[in-house]
Design a protein around this motif. Structure first.
Motif, PDB file in Angstrom:
ATOM      1  N   LEU A   1       1.108  -1.340  -0.010  1.00 27.42           N
ATOM      2  CA  LEU A   1      -0.074  -0.373  -0.028  1.00 27.42           C
ATOM      3  C   LEU A   1       0.861   1.364  -0.051  1.00 27.42           C
ATOM      4  CD1 LEU A   1      -2.707  -0.851   3.461  1.00 27.42           C
ATOM      5  CD2 LEU A   1      -2.723  -0.865   0.620  1.00 27.42           C
ATOM      6  N   MET A   2       0.830   2.668   0.013  1.00 25.25           N
ATOM      7  CA  MET A   2       1.134   3.093  -0.719  1.00 25.25           C
ATOM      8  C   MET A   2       1.304   4.426   0.873  1.00 25.25           C
ATOM      9  SD  MET A   2      -0.429   5.616  -3.557  1.00 25.25           S
ATOM     10  CE  MET A   2       0.453   7.092  -3.141  1.00 25.25           C
ATOM     11  N   GLN A   3       2.077   4.747   1.118  1.00 26.09           N
ATOM     12  CA  GLN A   3       2.075   6.041   3.016  1.00 26.09           C
ATOM     13  C   GLN A   3       1.618   6.573   2.896  1.00 26.09           C
ATOM     14  OE1 GLN A   3       5.893   6.115   3.834  1.00 26.09           O
ATOM     15  NE2 GLN A   3       7.290   4.482   2.632  1.00 26.09           N
ATOM     16  N   GLY A   4       0.825   6.631   4.204  1.00 25.92           N
ATOM     17  CA  GLY A   4       0.481   7.712   4.536  1.00 25.92           C
ATOM     18  C   GLY A   4      -0.924   8.263   3.650  1.00 25.92           C
ATOM     19  N   VAL A   5      -1.927   6.770   3.332  1.00 26.00           N
ATOM     20  CA  VAL A   5      -2.969   6.940   2.597  1.00 26.00           C
ATOM     21  C   VAL A   5      -3.942   6.384   3.498  1.00 26.00           C
ATOM     22  CG1 VAL A   5      -3.794   6.673   0.361  1.00 26.00           C
ATOM     23  CG2 VAL A   5      -1.652   7.141   0.237  1.00 26.00           C
TER      24      VAL A   5
END
Length: 176
Positions: free
Chosen positions: A96-100
């Motif tokens: 998964l993308m970071q900080g999303v």
């Protein structure tokens, strides 16, 4: 329901038939990971769900979505079912993308193996992934106290397309 009434001589005296319908059982979620509104969820996390009844896999999989709220798109992945179909893991194809923020959406139409519905409508919950902090990989020049234009260079992984950040450090010999 059929009822028969008998007289004193055990002869049938009355006959009555009644029909009634029961409401279907509503299937519920008994465990979820990550929890709703969880923060700092690892980017390699799978979504884990337990139900109080065995689900029909064919009704669940097309109605499950992991929605990336930053990019307005679904996240593809694979399903792994437990020995009994009351446990499922959804593993994204890529980290998964970071900080999303991600939203888990289970749309209507999911039923258990007896045809009972999951919930009374769409089930949704949101969680936010972690942000990996960068590591200090170099300091230039090496002697922080001898140069007024010292910079620390940080290199991080997956920092939303940022590969290098320069941070100015004030002169340590002559503060102020």
């Amino acid at each position: 329901v059929e009822c028969l009434a008998f007289d004193a001589n055990n002869a049938p005296a009355a006959h009555h038939v009644s029909t009634f319908h029961t409401e279907p059982k509503i299937v519920g979620i008994t465990f979820q990971d990550p929890m709703a509104d969880a923060m700092d969820v690892p980017v390699n996390k799978h979504i884990s769900l337990d139900f109080d009844s065995e689900l029909d896999e064919n009704s669940f999989q097309p109605n499950f979505r992991l929605f990336n709220m930053a990019e307005n798109m679904d996240t593809p992945g694979t399903f792994q079912w437990g020995t009994l179909t009351n446990h499922v893991n959804f593993t994204p194809d890529t980290p998964l993308m970071q900080g999303v923020q991600y939203k888990v959406i289970i749309q209507g139409g999911v039923v258990d193996k007896q045809g009972n519905p999951l919930g009374t409508g769409p089930i949704e919950f949101v969680f936010t992934t972690e942000i990996t902090r960068p590591d200090v990989t170099s300091v230039m020049p090496r002697d922080l106290f001898m140069n007024k234009s010292t910079h620390v260079t940080l290199h991080g992984i997956n920092l939303a397309n940022v590969s290098m950040i320069n941070i100015g450090i004030p002169d340590m010999q002559n503060p102020g």
